[in-house]
Design a protein around this motif. Structure first.
Motif, PDB file in Angstrom:
ATOM      1  N   MET A 340       0.829  -1.206   0.000  1.00 56.02           N
ATOM      2  CA  MET A 340       0.000   0.000   0.000  1.00 56.02           C
ATOM      3  C   MET A 340       0.865   1.258   0.000  1.00 56.02           C
ATOM      4  O   MET A 340       0.609   2.208  -0.754  1.00 56.02           O
ATOM      5  N   LEU A 341       1.910   1.272   0.821  1.00 58.82           N
ATOM      6  CA  LEU A 341       2.782   2.440   0.871  1.00 58.82           C
ATOM      7  C   LEU A 341       3.530   2.637  -0.438  1.00 58.82           C
ATOM      8  O   LEU A 341       3.742   3.780  -0.880  1.00 58.82           O
ATOM      9  N   LEU A 342       3.932   1.550  -1.091  1.00 53.89           N
ATOM     10  CA  LEU A 342       4.591   1.667  -2.395  1.00 53.89           C
ATOM     11  C   LEU A 342       3.648   2.232  -3.438  1.00 53.89           C
ATOM     12  O   LEU A 342       4.053   3.038  -4.297  1.00 53.89           O
ATOM     13  N   ALA A 343       2.369   1.827  -3.375  1.00 55.34           N
ATOM     14  CA  ALA A 343       1.384   2.377  -4.308  1.00 55.34           C
ATOM     15  C   ALA A 343       1.173   3.868  -4.061  1.00 55.34           C
ATOM     16  O   ALA A 343       1.018   4.654  -5.004  1.00 55.34           O
ATOM     17  N   VAL A 344       1.169   4.287  -2.800  1.00 56.44           N
ATOM     18  CA  VAL A 344       1.025   5.713  -2.480  1.00 56.44           C
ATOM     19  C   VAL A 344       2.227   6.502  -2.998  1.00 56.44           C
ATOM     20  O   VAL A 344       2.079   7.593  -3.563  1.00 56.44           O
ATOM     21  N   LEU A 345       3.433   5.947  -2.831  1.00 52.96           N
ATOM     22  CA  LEU A 345       4.630   6.635  -3.320  1.00 52.96           C
ATOM     23  C   LEU A 345       4.617   6.785  -4.841  1.00 52.96           C
ATOM     24  O   LEU A 345       5.051   7.811  -5.383  1.00 52.96           O
ATOM     25  N   GLU A 346       4.099   5.771  -5.530  1.00 58.52           N
ATOM     26  CA  GLU A 346       4.068   5.846  -6.998  1.00 58.52           C
ATOM     27  C   GLU A 346       2.954   6.758  -7.488  1.00 58.52           C
ATOM     28  O   GLU A 346       3.142   7.530  -8.433  1.00 58.52           O
ATOM     29  N   LYS A 347       1.798   6.699  -6.844  1.00 62.89           N
ATOM     30  CA  LYS A 347       0.649   7.495  -7.299  1.00 62.89           C
ATOM     31  C   LYS A 347       0.757   8.947  -6.853  1.00 62.89           C
ATOM     32  O   LYS A 347       0.529   9.871  -7.644  1.00 62.89           O
ATOM     33  N   ARG A 348       1.093   9.187  -5.601  1.00 60.23           N
ATOM     34  CA  ARG A 348       1.108  10.542  -5.051  1.00 60.23           C
ATOM     35  C   ARG A 348       2.484  11.197  -5.096  1.00 60.23           C
ATOM     36  O   ARG A 348       2.561  12.424  -5.170  1.00 60.23           O
ATOM     37  N   GLY A 349       3.548  10.368  -5.058  1.00 56.76           N
ATOM     38  CA  GLY A 349       4.889  10.945  -5.034  1.00 56.76           C
ATOM     39  C   GLY A 349       5.587  10.960  -6.367  1.00 56.76           C
ATOM     40  O   GLY A 349       6.603  11.645  -6.517  1.00 56.76           O
ATOM     41  N   GLY A 350       5.100  10.187  -7.344  1.00 55.72           N
ATOM     42  CA  GLY A 350       5.712  10.173  -8.662  1.00 55.72           C
ATOM     43  C   GLY A 350       6.949   9.302  -8.779  1.00 55.72           C
ATOM     44  O   GLY A 350       7.680   9.410  -9.770  1.00 55.72           O
ATOM     45  N   PHE A 351       7.186   8.419  -7.816  1.00 54.13           N
ATOM     46  CA  PHE A 351       8.353   7.536  -7.880  1.00 54.13           C
ATOM     47  C   PHE A 351       7.975   6.249  -8.616  1.00 54.13           C
ATOM     48  O   PHE A 351       7.023   5.571  -8.253  1.00 54.13           O
TER      49      PHE A 351
END
Length: 461
Positions: A340-351
Protein backbone atom coordinates in the motif's frame (compact mmCIF):
# COMPACT_ATOMS: atom_id res chain seq x y z
CA UNK A 1 -15.41 -50.41 40.43
CA UNK A 2 -16.96 -47.77 38.19
CA UNK A 3 -16.97 -48.34 34.47
CA UNK A 4 -14.28 -46.42 32.65
CA UNK A 5 -15.57 -43.53 30.59
CA UNK A 6 -13.65 -42.51 27.50
CA UNK A 7 -13.96 -39.74 24.95
CA UNK A 8 -11.93 -38.41 22.03
CA UNK A 9 -9.75 -35.30 22.08
CA UNK A 10 -7.75 -33.49 19.43
CA UNK A 11 -4.13 -33.32 20.57
CA UNK A 12 -3.61 -30.13 18.56
CA UNK A 13 -6.48 -27.88 19.67
CA UNK A 14 -8.22 -29.83 22.46
CA UNK A 15 -11.55 -30.20 20.65
CA UNK A 16 -13.74 -33.00 22.06
CA UNK A 17 -15.69 -35.37 19.82
CA UNK A 18 -17.96 -38.32 20.69
CA UNK A 19 -16.21 -40.67 18.25
CA UNK A 20 -12.94 -41.05 16.42
CA UNK A 21 -12.45 -38.93 13.30
CA UNK A 22 -9.60 -38.83 10.84
CA UNK A 23 -9.67 -35.03 10.68
CA UNK A 24 -10.45 -32.63 13.51
CA UNK A 25 -13.55 -30.54 12.63
CA UNK A 26 -12.23 -27.58 14.68
CA UNK A 27 -8.63 -27.08 13.51
CA UNK A 28 -8.59 -29.24 10.37
CA UNK A 29 -5.51 -31.29 11.37
CA UNK A 30 -5.31 -34.94 10.34
CA UNK A 31 -4.67 -37.92 12.66
CA UNK A 32 -4.62 -35.84 15.85
CA UNK A 33 -7.72 -37.29 17.58
CA UNK A 34 -7.00 -39.89 20.26
CA UNK A 35 -9.10 -41.73 22.83
CA UNK A 36 -8.56 -40.81 26.47
CA UNK A 37 -9.98 -42.02 29.76
CA UNK A 38 -11.83 -39.25 31.58
CA UNK A 39 -13.61 -41.16 34.36
CA UNK A 40 -12.08 -40.41 37.79
CA UNK A 41 -11.78 -43.32 40.22
CA UNK A 42 -12.24 -41.18 43.35
CA UNK A 43 -13.90 -37.85 42.55
CA UNK A 44 -13.93 -36.83 46.21
CA UNK A 45 -10.15 -36.59 46.20
CA UNK A 46 -10.08 -33.77 43.67
CA UNK A 47 -9.03 -31.35 46.39
CA UNK A 48 -5.35 -30.45 46.28
CA UNK A 49 -5.15 -31.31 49.97
CA UNK A 50 -4.72 -34.91 51.07
CA UNK A 51 -7.67 -36.70 52.76
CA UNK A 52 -5.91 -36.44 56.16
CA UNK A 53 -5.65 -32.66 56.07
CA UNK A 54 -8.81 -32.23 58.13
CA UNK A 55 -10.72 -28.98 57.65
CA UNK A 56 -9.27 -28.51 54.19
CA UNK A 57 -11.72 -31.07 52.84
CA UNK A 58 -14.82 -29.36 54.27
CA UNK A 59 -16.60 -27.49 51.51
CA UNK A 60 -18.86 -24.61 52.53
CA UNK A 61 -21.65 -23.65 50.16
CA UNK A 62 -21.22 -20.15 48.72
CA UNK A 63 -23.88 -17.51 49.34
CA UNK A 64 -24.56 -14.45 47.20
CA UNK A 65 -23.62 -11.07 48.66
CA UNK A 66 -24.58 -7.56 47.60
CA UNK A 67 -21.73 -5.86 45.80
CA UNK A 68 -21.57 -2.91 48.20
CA UNK A 69 -21.23 -5.28 51.18
CA UNK A 70 -18.06 -6.94 49.87
CA UNK A 71 -14.93 -5.71 51.62
CA UNK A 72 -11.96 -5.28 49.32
CA UNK A 73 -8.40 -4.40 50.20
CA UNK A 74 -5.77 -4.15 47.51
CA UNK A 75 -3.12 -6.78 48.19
CA UNK A 76 0.51 -5.69 47.96
CA UNK A 77 2.36 -7.25 45.05
CA UNK A 78 5.61 -9.17 45.39
CA UNK A 79 8.24 -6.97 43.73
CA UNK A 80 11.11 -8.94 42.20
CA UNK A 81 14.54 -7.64 41.29
CA UNK A 82 13.56 -8.04 37.63
CA UNK A 83 12.05 -4.72 36.59
CA UNK A 84 11.06 -6.06 33.16
CA UNK A 85 8.99 -8.88 34.68
CA UNK A 86 7.42 -6.50 37.20
CA UNK A 87 6.24 -4.21 34.41
CA UNK A 88 4.88 -7.05 32.26
CA UNK A 89 2.95 -8.48 35.23
CA UNK A 90 1.48 -5.06 36.01
CA UNK A 91 3.66 -4.07 38.95
CA UNK A 92 4.79 -7.35 40.48
CA UNK A 93 3.61 -10.85 41.39
CA UNK A 94 0.04 -11.05 42.70
CA UNK A 95 -0.56 -13.41 45.62
CA UNK A 96 -2.63 -16.44 44.60
CA UNK A 97 -2.15 -15.88 40.87
CA UNK A 98 -1.48 -18.59 38.29
CA UNK A 99 0.95 -17.45 35.58
CA UNK A 100 1.65 -19.44 32.42
CA UNK A 101 4.85 -18.77 30.44
CA UNK A 102 5.13 -20.20 26.93
CA UNK A 103 7.86 -20.15 24.32
CA UNK A 104 9.94 -22.19 21.89
CA UNK A 105 12.32 -24.88 23.20
CA UNK A 106 15.62 -23.39 24.28
CA UNK A 107 14.38 -19.80 24.30
CA UNK A 108 15.12 -19.34 28.02
CA UNK A 109 11.86 -20.02 29.91
CA UNK A 110 13.47 -22.22 32.55
CA UNK A 111 16.41 -19.84 32.85
CA UNK A 112 14.09 -16.90 33.44
CA UNK A 113 12.08 -18.61 36.19
CA UNK A 114 15.15 -20.08 37.89
CA UNK A 115 16.72 -16.64 37.84
CA UNK A 116 13.57 -15.18 39.42
CA UNK A 117 13.52 -17.96 42.04
CA UNK A 118 17.12 -17.25 43.02
CA UNK A 119 16.52 -13.51 43.23
CA UNK A 120 13.60 -13.72 45.71
CA UNK A 121 15.68 -13.25 48.82
CA UNK A 122 13.95 -14.03 52.11
CA UNK A 123 11.15 -16.06 50.45
CA UNK A 124 10.70 -19.82 50.36
CA UNK A 125 10.58 -20.84 46.72
CA UNK A 126 9.86 -24.37 45.52
CA UNK A 127 11.08 -25.15 41.99
CA UNK A 128 9.52 -28.37 40.68
CA UNK A 129 10.93 -29.76 37.44
CA UNK A 130 9.55 -32.67 35.50
CA UNK A 131 12.08 -32.34 32.68
CA UNK A 132 15.45 -31.95 34.41
CA UNK A 133 17.15 -33.66 37.31
CA UNK A 134 18.19 -31.82 40.44
CA UNK A 135 21.84 -32.00 39.35
CA UNK A 136 21.04 -30.34 36.01
CA UNK A 137 19.21 -27.52 37.75
CA UNK A 138 22.17 -27.08 40.10
CA UNK A 139 24.55 -26.78 37.14
CA UNK A 140 22.36 -24.14 35.51
CA UNK A 141 22.00 -22.22 38.77
CA UNK A 142 25.79 -22.00 39.14
CA UNK A 143 26.04 -20.33 35.74
CA UNK A 144 23.53 -17.64 36.67
CA UNK A 145 24.77 -14.39 38.12
CA UNK A 146 22.12 -14.35 40.87
CA UNK A 147 22.30 -13.98 44.66
CA UNK A 148 21.71 -17.00 46.87
CA UNK A 149 18.19 -17.41 48.24
CA UNK A 150 15.97 -19.89 50.04
CA UNK A 151 15.18 -21.79 46.84
CA UNK A 152 14.43 -25.51 47.06
CA UNK A 153 14.45 -27.83 44.04
CA UNK A 154 12.51 -31.05 43.48
CA UNK A 155 12.29 -33.35 40.47
CA UNK A 156 8.75 -34.77 40.38
CA UNK A 157 5.90 -35.27 37.90
CA UNK A 158 3.02 -36.50 40.12
CA UNK A 159 0.79 -33.66 41.31
CA UNK A 160 -0.32 -35.72 44.34
CA UNK A 161 3.29 -36.11 45.49
CA UNK A 162 3.93 -32.42 44.86
CA UNK A 163 0.97 -31.38 47.02
CA UNK A 164 2.09 -33.67 49.86
CA UNK A 165 5.44 -31.87 49.86
CA UNK A 166 3.76 -28.47 49.52
CA UNK A 167 1.60 -29.06 52.64
CA UNK A 168 4.67 -29.57 54.83
CA UNK A 169 7.11 -27.20 53.10
CA UNK A 170 4.60 -24.31 52.73
CA UNK A 171 6.35 -22.38 49.94
CA UNK A 172 5.70 -18.71 49.27
CA UNK A 173 6.23 -19.13 45.49
CA UNK A 174 5.72 -22.35 43.48
CA UNK A 175 7.27 -22.93 40.04
CA UNK A 176 6.21 -25.84 37.79
CA UNK A 177 8.47 -26.80 34.86
CA UNK A 178 6.51 -27.80 32.85
CA UNK A 179 2.76 -28.40 32.90
CA UNK A 180 3.01 -30.91 30.02
CA UNK A 181 5.14 -33.22 32.18
CA UNK A 182 2.78 -33.20 35.18
CA UNK A 183 0.48 -36.17 35.74
CA UNK A 184 -2.49 -36.63 38.08
CA UNK A 185 -3.53 -40.05 39.34
CA UNK A 186 -7.17 -38.99 39.01
CA UNK A 187 -6.92 -39.23 35.20
CA UNK A 188 -5.90 -42.43 33.43
CA UNK A 189 -4.35 -40.88 30.30
CA UNK A 190 -0.64 -40.19 29.85
CA UNK A 191 1.26 -37.04 30.75
CA UNK A 192 0.87 -34.21 28.25
CA UNK A 193 -2.56 -35.31 27.05
CA UNK A 194 -5.48 -32.92 26.96
CA UNK A 195 -7.14 -34.51 30.00
CA UNK A 196 -3.95 -34.44 32.08
CA UNK A 197 -3.10 -30.83 31.21
CA UNK A 198 -6.62 -29.71 32.08
CA UNK A 199 -6.75 -31.66 35.37
CA UNK A 200 -3.27 -30.65 36.56
CA UNK A 201 -3.93 -27.00 35.77
CA UNK A 202 -7.24 -27.14 37.65
CA UNK A 203 -5.51 -28.60 40.71
CA UNK A 204 -2.79 -25.93 40.62
CA UNK A 205 -5.38 -23.18 40.19
CA UNK A 206 -7.34 -24.44 43.20
CA UNK A 207 -4.16 -24.60 45.26
CA UNK A 208 -3.15 -21.05 44.29
CA UNK A 209 -6.56 -19.57 45.14
CA UNK A 210 -7.00 -21.42 48.44
CA UNK A 211 -3.47 -20.91 49.75
CA UNK A 212 -2.68 -17.48 48.26
CA UNK A 213 0.64 -18.77 46.90
CA UNK A 214 1.56 -17.49 43.40
CA UNK A 215 2.22 -20.32 40.95
CA UNK A 216 4.31 -20.09 37.77
CA UNK A 217 3.92 -22.73 35.05
CA UNK A 218 5.98 -23.30 31.93
CA UNK A 219 4.03 -24.42 28.87
CA UNK A 220 5.21 -25.90 25.59
CA UNK A 221 4.10 -24.48 22.26
CA UNK A 222 3.08 -26.14 19.00
CA UNK A 223 4.82 -25.78 15.65
CA UNK A 224 2.35 -23.01 14.79
CA UNK A 225 3.57 -21.00 17.79
CA UNK A 226 0.49 -21.38 20.01
CA UNK A 227 0.45 -22.89 23.48
CA UNK A 228 0.18 -26.67 23.39
CA UNK A 229 -2.81 -28.33 25.02
CA UNK A 230 -6.46 -27.39 25.12
CA UNK A 231 -7.46 -23.78 24.55
CA UNK A 232 -9.19 -23.86 27.92
CA UNK A 233 -5.70 -23.87 29.48
CA UNK A 234 -5.28 -20.19 28.62
CA UNK A 235 -8.75 -19.42 30.01
CA UNK A 236 -8.05 -21.13 33.32
CA UNK A 237 -4.88 -19.23 34.24
CA UNK A 238 -4.71 -15.60 35.37
CA UNK A 239 -1.82 -14.45 33.20
CA UNK A 240 -0.33 -15.74 29.95
CA UNK A 241 3.21 -14.62 29.10
CA UNK A 242 4.97 -15.39 25.83
CA UNK A 243 8.76 -15.53 25.58
CA UNK A 244 9.77 -14.67 22.02
CA UNK A 245 12.99 -14.39 20.07
CA UNK A 246 15.39 -16.30 17.90
CA UNK A 247 17.50 -18.90 19.67
CA UNK A 248 20.44 -17.88 17.45
CA UNK A 249 20.32 -14.22 18.56
CA UNK A 250 20.89 -12.78 22.01
CA UNK A 251 17.74 -10.72 22.54
CA UNK A 252 14.45 -12.02 23.95
CA UNK A 253 11.05 -10.33 24.27
CA UNK A 254 8.58 -11.14 27.06
CA UNK A 255 4.99 -10.25 26.10
CA UNK A 256 1.71 -10.64 27.92
CA UNK A 257 -1.31 -11.86 25.97
CA UNK A 258 -3.64 -12.13 28.98
CA UNK A 259 -3.46 -10.46 32.38
CA UNK A 260 -6.28 -10.28 34.92
CA UNK A 261 -4.23 -7.98 37.15
CA UNK A 262 -2.76 -5.48 34.69
CA UNK A 263 -2.38 -4.27 31.13
CA UNK A 264 -1.69 -6.57 28.19
CA UNK A 265 0.22 -3.85 26.32
CA UNK A 266 3.53 -4.13 28.15
CA UNK A 267 6.65 -6.01 27.12
CA UNK A 268 10.07 -6.72 28.58
CA UNK A 269 13.34 -7.09 26.67
CA UNK A 270 16.23 -9.30 27.79
CA UNK A 271 19.68 -10.15 26.50
CA UNK A 272 20.81 -13.76 26.80
CA UNK A 273 24.32 -13.96 28.22
CA UNK A 274 26.47 -16.74 29.59
CA UNK A 275 25.50 -15.66 33.12
CA UNK A 276 21.75 -15.61 32.43
CA UNK A 277 19.24 -13.06 31.17
CA UNK A 278 20.17 -9.39 31.45
CA UNK A 279 17.45 -6.74 31.58
CA UNK A 280 17.56 -4.23 28.73
CA UNK A 281 16.34 -1.01 30.31
CA UNK A 282 16.81 1.13 27.18
CA UNK A 283 15.92 -1.06 24.19
CA UNK A 284 16.10 1.85 21.71
CA UNK A 285 19.88 1.81 21.96
CA UNK A 286 20.15 -1.82 20.87
CA UNK A 287 17.61 -1.39 18.06
CA UNK A 288 19.63 1.39 16.41
CA UNK A 289 22.81 0.30 14.66
CA UNK A 290 26.01 2.16 15.35
CA UNK A 291 27.34 3.24 11.94
CA UNK A 292 30.46 5.19 11.05
CA UNK A 293 28.85 6.76 7.97
CA UNK A 294 25.37 7.50 6.65
CA UNK A 295 23.91 4.90 4.29
CA UNK A 296 21.03 5.23 1.85
CA UNK A 297 17.85 3.34 2.66
CA UNK A 298 18.24 3.58 6.44
CA UNK A 299 15.89 5.66 8.62
CA UNK A 300 14.89 5.81 12.28
CA UNK A 301 11.19 5.61 13.20
CA UNK A 302 9.24 5.78 16.43
CA UNK A 303 6.92 2.99 17.51
CA UNK A 304 4.96 2.06 20.62
CA UNK A 305 5.05 -1.36 22.22
CA UNK A 306 2.30 -1.06 24.78
CA UNK A 307 3.11 2.06 26.76
CA UNK A 308 6.78 1.93 25.85
CA UNK A 309 8.13 4.19 23.05
CA UNK A 310 10.94 2.63 21.01
CA UNK A 311 13.18 4.11 18.33
CA UNK A 312 13.85 1.43 15.71
CA UNK A 313 15.91 1.26 12.56
CA UNK A 314 14.12 0.71 9.24
CA UNK A 315 16.22 -0.63 6.35
CA UNK A 316 15.08 -0.60 2.71
CA UNK A 317 16.76 -1.79 -0.48
CA UNK A 318 15.38 -0.81 -3.90
CA UNK A 319 16.94 -2.28 -7.04
CA UNK A 320 15.94 -2.94 -10.65
CA UNK A 321 13.95 -6.14 -11.12
CA UNK A 322 16.13 -8.40 -13.28
CA UNK A 323 13.77 -11.40 -13.40
CA UNK A 324 10.65 -9.78 -14.82
CA UNK A 325 8.27 -9.79 -11.87
CA UNK A 326 9.33 -7.32 -9.14
CA UNK A 327 9.80 -8.78 -5.67
CA UNK A 328 8.20 -7.34 -2.54
CA UNK A 329 9.70 -8.74 0.64
CA UNK A 330 9.43 -7.47 4.22
CA UNK A 331 10.77 -8.74 7.55
CA UNK A 332 9.06 -7.49 10.70
CA UNK A 333 6.56 -5.38 8.75
CA UNK A 334 3.19 -6.25 7.20
CA UNK A 335 3.73 -7.10 3.54
CA UNK A 336 0.26 -5.84 2.51
CA UNK A 337 0.88 -2.49 4.18
CA UNK A 338 4.23 -2.25 2.40
CA UNK A 339 2.46 -2.74 -0.94
CA UNK A 340 0.00 0.00 0.00
CA UNK A 341 2.78 2.44 0.87
CA UNK A 342 4.59 1.67 -2.40
CA UNK A 343 1.38 2.38 -4.31
CA UNK A 344 1.03 5.71 -2.48
CA UNK A 345 4.63 6.63 -3.32
CA UNK A 346 4.07 5.85 -7.00
CA UNK A 347 0.65 7.50 -7.30
CA UNK A 348 1.11 10.54 -5.05
CA UNK A 349 4.89 10.94 -5.03
CA UNK A 350 5.71 10.17 -8.66
CA UNK A 351 8.35 7.54 -7.88
CA UNK A 352 8.43 4.75 -10.49
CA UNK A 353 8.64 1.67 -8.31
CA UNK A 354 6.62 -0.68 -10.54
CA UNK A 355 9.72 -2.31 -12.01
CA UNK A 356 11.82 -2.24 -8.85
CA UNK A 357 12.55 -4.94 -6.29
CA UNK A 358 11.80 -3.65 -2.80
CA UNK A 359 13.15 -5.31 0.34
CA UNK A 360 12.30 -3.99 3.80
CA UNK A 361 13.75 -5.05 7.15
CA UNK A 362 13.02 -3.94 10.72
CA UNK A 363 16.30 -4.19 12.61
CA UNK A 364 16.43 -6.01 15.92
CA UNK A 365 13.95 -8.78 15.06
CA UNK A 366 10.87 -6.84 16.18
CA UNK A 367 7.45 -7.22 14.61
CA UNK A 368 5.97 -3.75 14.02
CA UNK A 369 2.23 -3.12 13.89
CA UNK A 370 2.23 0.56 14.86
CA UNK A 371 1.15 2.72 11.85
CA UNK A 372 3.42 5.50 13.12
CA UNK A 373 6.32 3.74 11.37
CA UNK A 374 4.80 4.45 7.92
CA UNK A 375 6.70 7.69 7.36
CA UNK A 376 10.03 6.07 8.24
CA UNK A 377 9.31 3.23 5.79
CA UNK A 378 8.47 5.64 2.96
CA UNK A 379 11.57 7.74 3.67
CA UNK A 380 13.79 4.62 3.66
CA UNK A 381 12.35 3.41 0.34
CA UNK A 382 12.80 6.80 -1.34
CA UNK A 383 16.30 7.16 0.12
CA UNK A 384 17.34 3.81 -1.37
CA UNK A 385 15.58 4.56 -4.68
CA UNK A 386 17.39 7.91 -5.07
CA UNK A 387 20.58 6.52 -3.45
CA UNK A 388 20.73 9.55 -1.15
CA UNK A 389 21.49 9.02 2.52
CA UNK A 390 19.34 10.51 5.28
CA UNK A 391 21.10 11.99 8.27
CA UNK A 392 21.19 9.55 11.22
CA UNK A 393 20.14 12.40 13.53
CA UNK A 394 16.68 12.59 11.88
CA UNK A 395 13.68 10.62 13.19
CA UNK A 396 10.17 10.05 11.79
CA UNK A 397 6.82 9.48 13.49
CA UNK A 398 3.64 9.69 11.40
CA UNK A 399 1.05 7.59 9.60
CA UNK A 400 0.56 7.79 5.82
CA UNK A 401 -2.91 7.91 4.25
CA UNK A 402 -3.93 6.73 0.80
CA UNK A 403 -4.06 10.33 -0.39
CA UNK A 404 -0.42 10.87 0.47
CA UNK A 405 -1.30 12.90 3.58
CA UNK A 406 0.75 12.67 6.76
CA UNK A 407 -1.69 11.74 9.52
CA UNK A 408 -1.51 12.32 13.28
CA UNK A 409 -0.59 9.52 15.70
CA UNK A 410 -1.18 8.85 19.39
CA UNK A 411 1.10 9.71 22.32
CA UNK A 412 3.33 12.01 20.32
CA UNK A 413 4.80 13.58 23.48
CA UNK A 414 6.36 10.33 24.71
CA UNK A 415 7.76 9.60 21.24
CA UNK A 416 9.38 13.02 21.00
CA UNK A 417 10.82 12.68 24.51
CA UNK A 418 12.36 9.30 23.62
CA UNK A 419 13.93 10.72 20.44
CA UNK A 420 15.29 13.70 22.34
CA UNK A 421 16.74 11.43 25.04
CA UNK A 422 18.68 9.46 22.42
CA UNK A 423 20.20 12.61 20.91
CA UNK A 424 18.18 13.09 17.71
CA UNK A 425 18.35 16.65 16.34
CA UNK A 426 15.33 16.70 14.03
CA UNK A 427 11.99 14.87 13.95
CA UNK A 428 9.28 14.87 11.28
CA UNK A 429 5.74 14.64 12.63
CA UNK A 430 2.25 15.38 11.35
CA UNK A 431 1.11 18.99 11.42
CA UNK A 432 -2.15 17.79 12.97
CA UNK A 433 -0.22 16.60 16.04
CA UNK A 434 0.58 20.19 16.97
CA UNK A 435 -2.87 20.67 18.53
CA UNK A 436 -2.37 20.69 22.28
CA UNK A 437 1.37 20.00 21.95
CA UNK A 438 3.81 22.27 23.78
CA UNK A 439 6.56 22.31 21.16
CA UNK A 440 8.60 24.81 23.19
CA UNK A 441 9.06 22.22 25.91
CA UNK A 442 11.32 20.12 23.63
CA UNK A 443 14.82 21.00 22.49
CA UNK A 444 14.59 18.78 19.39
CA UNK A 445 13.82 20.51 16.07
CA UNK A 446 10.24 19.46 15.21
CA UNK A 447 9.30 19.55 11.52
CA UNK A 448 5.50 19.36 11.17
CA UNK A 449 4.38 18.33 7.65
CA UNK A 450 1.09 17.46 6.03
CA UNK A 451 2.19 15.96 2.67
CA UNK A 452 4.84 13.46 1.62
CA UNK A 453 6.54 15.85 -0.80
CA UNK A 454 7.25 18.22 2.10
CA UNK A 455 9.15 15.44 3.84
CA UNK A 456 11.32 14.54 0.88
CA UNK A 457 12.18 18.17 0.15
CA UNK A 458 13.49 18.69 3.67
CA UNK A 459 15.17 15.40 4.44
CA UNK A 460 17.21 14.18 1.45
CA UNK A 461 20.79 15.44 1.62
Amino acid sequence: MAKLKTTYFCQNCGNQTPKWLGRCPACGEWNTIVEEVVQKDEPEKGNWRSPSSGPGNVRVAAKPKPLHAINYEEQPRIATTDGELNRVLGGGIVAGSLVLIGGEPGIGKSTLLLQIALSLAGMRVLYVSGEESEQQIKMRAERLDAPTSDCHVMSETSTQNIFRVVEHFEPEVLIIDSIQTMQSSLVESGAGSVSQVRECTAELMKYAKESGVPVFMIGHITKEGSLAGPKVLEHMVDTVLTFEGDRHTTYRILRTTKNRFGSTDELGIYEMLGTGLRQVTNPSEILISQRDEALSGVTIGSMLEGNRPLMIETQALVSVATYGTPQRSSTGFDAKRLNMLLAVLEKRGGFRLGQQDVFLNIAGGLRVEDPAIDLAVCAAVVSSYEDIAISPSVAFAAEIGLGGEVRAISRIESRIAEAEKLGFKKMFISRYNLKGLDAKGFKIDLRPVSRLDEVFQGVLM
